[in-house]
Design an enzyme around this catalytic site. Sequence first.
Site, PDB file in Angstrom:
ATOM      1  N   CYS A   2       3.033  -3.410   0.807  1.00  0.00           N
ATOM      2  CA  CYS A   2       4.430  -3.746   0.541  1.00  0.00           C
ATOM      3  C   CYS A   2       4.737  -3.667  -0.959  1.00  0.00           C
ATOM      4  O   CYS A   2       4.007  -4.169  -1.789  1.00  0.00           O
ATOM      5  CB  CYS A   2       4.827  -5.124   1.036  1.00  0.00           C
ATOM      6  SG  CYS A   2       4.575  -5.348   2.791  1.00  0.00           S
ATOM      7  N   ARG A  27       2.666   1.723  -1.876  1.00  0.00           N
ATOM      8  CA  ARG A  27       2.166   0.413  -1.430  1.00  0.00           C
ATOM      9  C   ARG A  27       2.416   0.166   0.057  1.00  0.00           C
ATOM     10  O   ARG A  27       1.914  -0.821   0.611  1.00  0.00           O
ATOM     11  CB  ARG A  27       2.835  -0.705  -2.239  1.00  0.00           C
ATOM     12  CG  ARG A  27       2.576  -0.612  -3.716  1.00  0.00           C
ATOM     13  CD  ARG A  27       3.248  -1.749  -4.422  1.00  0.00           C
ATOM     14  NE  ARG A  27       2.598  -3.001  -4.120  1.00  0.00           N
ATOM     15  CZ  ARG A  27       1.603  -3.519  -4.811  1.00  0.00           C
ATOM     16  NH1 ARG A  27       1.115  -2.872  -5.844  1.00  0.00           N
ATOM     17  NH2 ARG A  27       1.070  -4.672  -4.472  1.00  0.00           N
ATOM     18  N   TRP A  75       4.401  -2.324   4.450  1.00  0.00           N
ATOM     19  CA  TRP A  75       3.190  -2.008   5.217  1.00  0.00           C
ATOM     20  C   TRP A  75       3.090  -3.138   6.231  1.00  0.00           C
ATOM     21  O   TRP A  75       2.845  -4.293   5.885  1.00  0.00           O
ATOM     22  CB  TRP A  75       1.964  -1.978   4.306  1.00  0.00           C
ATOM     23  CG  TRP A  75       0.731  -1.503   5.023  1.00  0.00           C
ATOM     24  CD1 TRP A  75       0.326  -0.217   5.197  1.00  0.00           C
ATOM     25  CD2 TRP A  75      -0.261  -2.320   5.672  1.00  0.00           C
ATOM     26  NE1 TRP A  75      -0.845  -0.166   5.916  1.00  0.00           N
ATOM     27  CE2 TRP A  75      -1.241  -1.446   6.216  1.00  0.00           C
ATOM     28  CE3 TRP A  75      -0.435  -3.684   5.848  1.00  0.00           C
ATOM     29  CZ2 TRP A  75      -2.349  -1.893   6.920  1.00  0.00           C
ATOM     30  CZ3 TRP A  75      -1.548  -4.136   6.556  1.00  0.00           C
ATOM     31  CH2 TRP A  75      -2.489  -3.241   7.068  1.00  0.00           C
ATOM     32  N   ASN A 101       5.757  -9.926   0.474  1.00  0.00           N
ATOM     33  CA  ASN A 101       4.483  -9.225   0.573  1.00  0.00           C
ATOM     34  C   ASN A 101       3.421 -10.282   0.847  1.00  0.00           C
ATOM     35  O   ASN A 101       3.415 -11.310   0.183  1.00  0.00           O
ATOM     36  CB  ASN A 101       4.184  -8.508  -0.750  1.00  0.00           C
ATOM     37  CG  ASN A 101       2.814  -7.851  -0.758  1.00  0.00           C
ATOM     38  OD1 ASN A 101       2.301  -7.454   0.281  1.00  0.00           O
ATOM     39  ND2 ASN A 101       2.228  -7.733  -1.938  1.00  0.00           N
ATOM     40  N   GLY A 102       2.545 -10.049   1.816  1.00  0.00           N
ATOM     41  CA  GLY A 102       1.495 -11.026   2.112  1.00  0.00           C
ATOM     42  C   GLY A 102       1.583 -11.468   3.559  1.00  0.00           C
ATOM     43  O   GLY A 102       2.218 -10.819   4.389  1.00  0.00           O
ATOM     44  N   GLU A 484     -18.552   8.657  -0.172  1.00  0.00           N
ATOM     45  CA  GLU A 484     -17.218   8.803  -0.764  1.00  0.00           C
ATOM     46  C   GLU A 484     -16.545  10.081  -0.241  1.00  0.00           C
ATOM     47  O   GLU A 484     -15.352  10.083   0.078  1.00  0.00           O
ATOM     48  CB  GLU A 484     -17.336   8.804  -2.296  1.00  0.00           C
ATOM     49  CG  GLU A 484     -16.063   9.053  -3.076  1.00  0.00           C
ATOM     50  CD  GLU A 484     -14.962   8.024  -2.843  1.00  0.00           C
ATOM     51  OE1 GLU A 484     -15.203   7.005  -2.187  1.00  0.00           O
ATOM     52  OE2 GLU A 484     -13.828   8.279  -3.304  1.00  0.00           O
ATOM     53  N   LYS A 488     -13.008  10.092   1.866  1.00  0.00           N
ATOM     54  CA  LYS A 488     -11.822  10.880   1.485  1.00  0.00           C
ATOM     55  C   LYS A 488     -11.341  11.700   2.682  1.00  0.00           C
ATOM     56  O   LYS A 488     -10.145  11.806   2.936  1.00  0.00           O
ATOM     57  CB  LYS A 488     -12.141  11.835   0.317  1.00  0.00           C
ATOM     58  CG  LYS A 488     -12.366  11.179  -1.019  1.00  0.00           C
ATOM     59  CD  LYS A 488     -11.106  10.780  -1.741  1.00  0.00           C
ATOM     60  CE  LYS A 488     -10.821   9.323  -1.602  1.00  0.00           C
ATOM     61  NZ  LYS A 488     -11.508   8.377  -2.441  1.00  0.00           N
ATOM     62  N   GLU A 491      -9.685   9.405   5.438  1.00  0.00           N
ATOM     63  CA  GLU A 491      -8.373   8.831   5.149  1.00  0.00           C
ATOM     64  C   GLU A 491      -7.287   9.884   4.968  1.00  0.00           C
ATOM     65  O   GLU A 491      -6.126   9.609   5.226  1.00  0.00           O
ATOM     66  CB  GLU A 491      -8.419   7.863   3.951  1.00  0.00           C
ATOM     67  CG  GLU A 491      -8.638   8.470   2.595  1.00  0.00           C
ATOM     68  CD  GLU A 491      -8.547   7.416   1.483  1.00  0.00           C
ATOM     69  OE1 GLU A 491      -9.211   7.615   0.458  1.00  0.00           O
ATOM     70  OE2 GLU A 491      -7.822   6.414   1.621  1.00  0.00           O
ATOM     71  N   HIS A 507     -34.091   9.554  11.712  1.00  0.00           N
ATOM     72  CA  HIS A 507     -34.123   8.268  12.418  1.00  0.00           C
ATOM     73  C   HIS A 507     -32.931   8.130  13.360  1.00  0.00           C
ATOM     74  O   HIS A 507     -32.628   7.040  13.817  1.00  0.00           O
ATOM     75  CB  HIS A 507     -34.162   7.118  11.408  1.00  0.00           C
ATOM     76  CG  HIS A 507     -35.351   7.196  10.511  1.00  0.00           C
ATOM     77  ND1 HIS A 507     -36.607   6.834  10.917  1.00  0.00           N
ATOM     78  CD2 HIS A 507     -35.488   7.669   9.245  1.00  0.00           C
ATOM     79  CE1 HIS A 507     -37.469   7.059   9.931  1.00  0.00           C
ATOM     80  NE2 HIS A 507     -36.808   7.569   8.910  1.00  0.00           N
ATOM     81  N   LYS A 609      -1.822   1.554  -0.647  1.00  0.00           N
ATOM     82  CA  LYS A 609      -2.678   1.635  -1.823  1.00  0.00           C
ATOM     83  C   LYS A 609      -3.426   0.330  -2.108  1.00  0.00           C
ATOM     84  O   LYS A 609      -4.614   0.343  -2.363  1.00  0.00           O
ATOM     85  CB  LYS A 609      -1.819   2.032  -3.029  1.00  0.00           C
ATOM     86  CG  LYS A 609      -2.590   2.194  -4.317  1.00  0.00           C
ATOM     87  CD  LYS A 609      -3.368   3.473  -4.321  1.00  0.00           C
ATOM     88  CE  LYS A 609      -4.135   3.693  -5.607  1.00  0.00           C
ATOM     89  NZ  LYS A 609      -5.228   4.653  -5.388  1.00  0.00           N
TER      90      LYS A 609
HETATM   91  O1  M6R Z   1      -7.724  -1.440  -5.625  1.00  0.00           O
HETATM   92  P1  M6R Z   1      -9.125  -1.431  -5.147  1.00  0.00           P
HETATM   93  O2  M6R Z   1     -10.037  -0.585  -5.975  1.00  0.00           O
HETATM   94  O3  M6R Z   1      -9.698  -2.810  -4.973  1.00  0.00           O
HETATM   95  O4  M6R Z   1      -9.085  -0.786  -3.703  1.00  0.00           O
HETATM   96  C1  M6R Z   1     -10.219  -0.763  -2.893  1.00  0.00           C
HETATM   97  C2  M6R Z   1     -10.034   0.171  -1.712  1.00  0.00           C
HETATM   98  O5  M6R Z   1      -8.981  -0.281  -0.906  1.00  0.00           O
HETATM   99  C3  M6R Z   1      -9.736   1.608  -2.153  1.00  0.00           C
HETATM  100  O6  M6R Z   1     -10.740   2.093  -2.995  1.00  0.00           O
HETATM  101  C4  M6R Z   1      -9.621   2.533  -0.929  1.00  0.00           C
HETATM  102  O7  M6R Z   1     -10.830   2.605  -0.272  1.00  0.00           O
HETATM  103  C5  M6R Z   1      -9.130   3.926  -1.363  1.00  0.00           C
HETATM  104  N1  M6R Z   1      -7.864   4.206  -0.770  1.00  0.00           N
HETATM  105  C6  M6R Z   1     -10.027   5.030  -0.932  1.00  0.00           C
HETATM  106  O8  M6R Z   1      -9.575   6.261  -1.403  1.00  0.00           O
END
Ligand code: M6R
Length: 614
Positions: A2, A27, A75, A101-102, A484, A488, A491, A507, A609
Amino acid sequence: MCGIVGYVGGQPALDVVVEGLARLEYRGYDSAGVALVAGGELAVEKRAGKLVNLRKALDEAPPPAASTGIGHTRWATHGAPNDTNAHPHADCSGTVAVIHNGIIENFAALRAELAENGHTLTSDTDTEAVAHLLEDEVKAGAGLADAMRRVCGRLEGAFTLVAVHTGEPDLVVGARRNSPLVVGRGDGENFLASDVAAFIAHTRDAIELGQDQVVELRADGVVVTDFSGAPADVTEYHVDWDVSAAEKGGFDYFMLKEIAEQPRAVADTLLGRIGADGRLTLDEMRISDAQLREIDKVVIVACGTAYHAGLIAKYAIEHWAGLPCEVELAHEFRYRDPILTRSTLVIAISQSGETMDTLMAVRHAREQRARVLGVCNVNGSTLPRECDGVLYTHAGPEIAVASTKAFLTQLVAVYLIALYLGQVRGTKFGDEVRDMIKVLSGMPDKLDQVLETMGPVRELARSLANEHCVLFLGRHVGFPVAMEGALKLKELAYMHAEGFAAGELKHGPIALIEQDLPVVVVVPPRARDVLHDKIVSNIQEIRARGARTIVIAEEGDTSVEPYADTLISVPAVPTLLQPLVATVPLQVFACELATAKGHDVDQPRNLAKSVTVE
Ligand code: M6R
């Protein structure tokens, strides 16, 4: 999670608020809405879906001109993402509007109480309860700010709330607990937002709000109190980037821009780290060298991409500083019984500084008396305030949901911490630290080199757009890089993707290999000969079972050529630093593949985000 905007001043409030929402859309983008106070009336417009839907509705039926307004991009947590559940929410009389927000944890009890008292609640949200609670307070004679203070006292959970009331048309009131809210100070106008990006085009002067504070925003001033109404101390700061940093700058997507910015972001994060005495200096650290010498264990907490940075940090801290290091997903940390003492250094890594899981882990660590160091990209966010010390990354604003430049700068920050620990604890000599900083200083050029050679990676990504699964393998620091790469792809491309430690293959995971399955393998530098040779064997094993191998290896590594269906060469760098150059092709790969599938890479489905709720 949000985005919130509030404005009072001489400009058309609608324009300022909608422009702010556009900058905060990263957000949350399930719905968007605005409320304006104009001529003693409240005008509310809200629409499910992205901001474009709200803009269309506003163009079709423009609301009256106003100089006070609030806006929200959502969100969804409570209630489906539809028009009714979109914020702002109004009270029964249509005179109070609120955005949030929250999560208000006691919302069910509050809603039941309000319904019993004759209020009509029209949405499924926790937020709407606040509008009606404010209504009761205002009807009982309170001004909006007092009403907000009283209502906050009744709420449990995490919230940023911003409200307007037709009875006080020149006022916006905000409140925060465990959720971000910053003030922008203008000349004859003031702003409230979840993030400075919302008002950066108008002012770079900001105020950090503390925990449990209420802010009254008028065109000519800002008053901040605690929930009891006592004046509160606030910290003012100047934002060190300008509006161009929050714009796409000619790129189709923020993600593409942010990938391209990585050499600069890495250079900025390294800037000024060597002091006049030739020693590494970390100015913002706030934890003394004597205290660092007492540390006997490091625990890293983080989520998502930041967690992957933590996994890589473990190798550097153990190798350079000779300290045992554990890495934990922040949301798991406080639900077991981590053994923490005054001699434990907890490092919390978070781009946003607002990830609730990470903040809760930090609080838990501090309750156990551990020293806590934050690694954070956002000045004015909550994490640095809650830690004993902080190391800022200087990535600049990261707007695309998928983390790219923040990840690389987090790596630089944790390398610096590992080297600094080595320096103060005497496990590294000064010249060794300087030599490594010199190598790190050469990384922006190496990253430029990587970025210049991404054409074949893009082509490969497009050719795989119809695949359903991609696996990623790595060893040592290449294992978190593999994770990582998989994150990527998940997501952005919504594909099944997993990162495995190559040694784990036999394994179990090797059973997944089938004809033509794309498998990306991150090969360690040849200097780590044992590791290197083992992974070359792993590549042969999966290829023998039909995998289509995509191999990332250092330039000149001809030993992998016979087993690589596609070879992606990256500059030769020391093993511990290889994640910096090996991650970039994986970012480009995921971005291009997702784009080829027609996805919006800046705003992937179901995500936001900053994850400001647990
Ligand atoms: O703001 P932050 O670094 O704490 O966020 C952590 C994760 O939510 C963030 O890295 C998320 O995994 C990314 N969208 C991945 O690309």
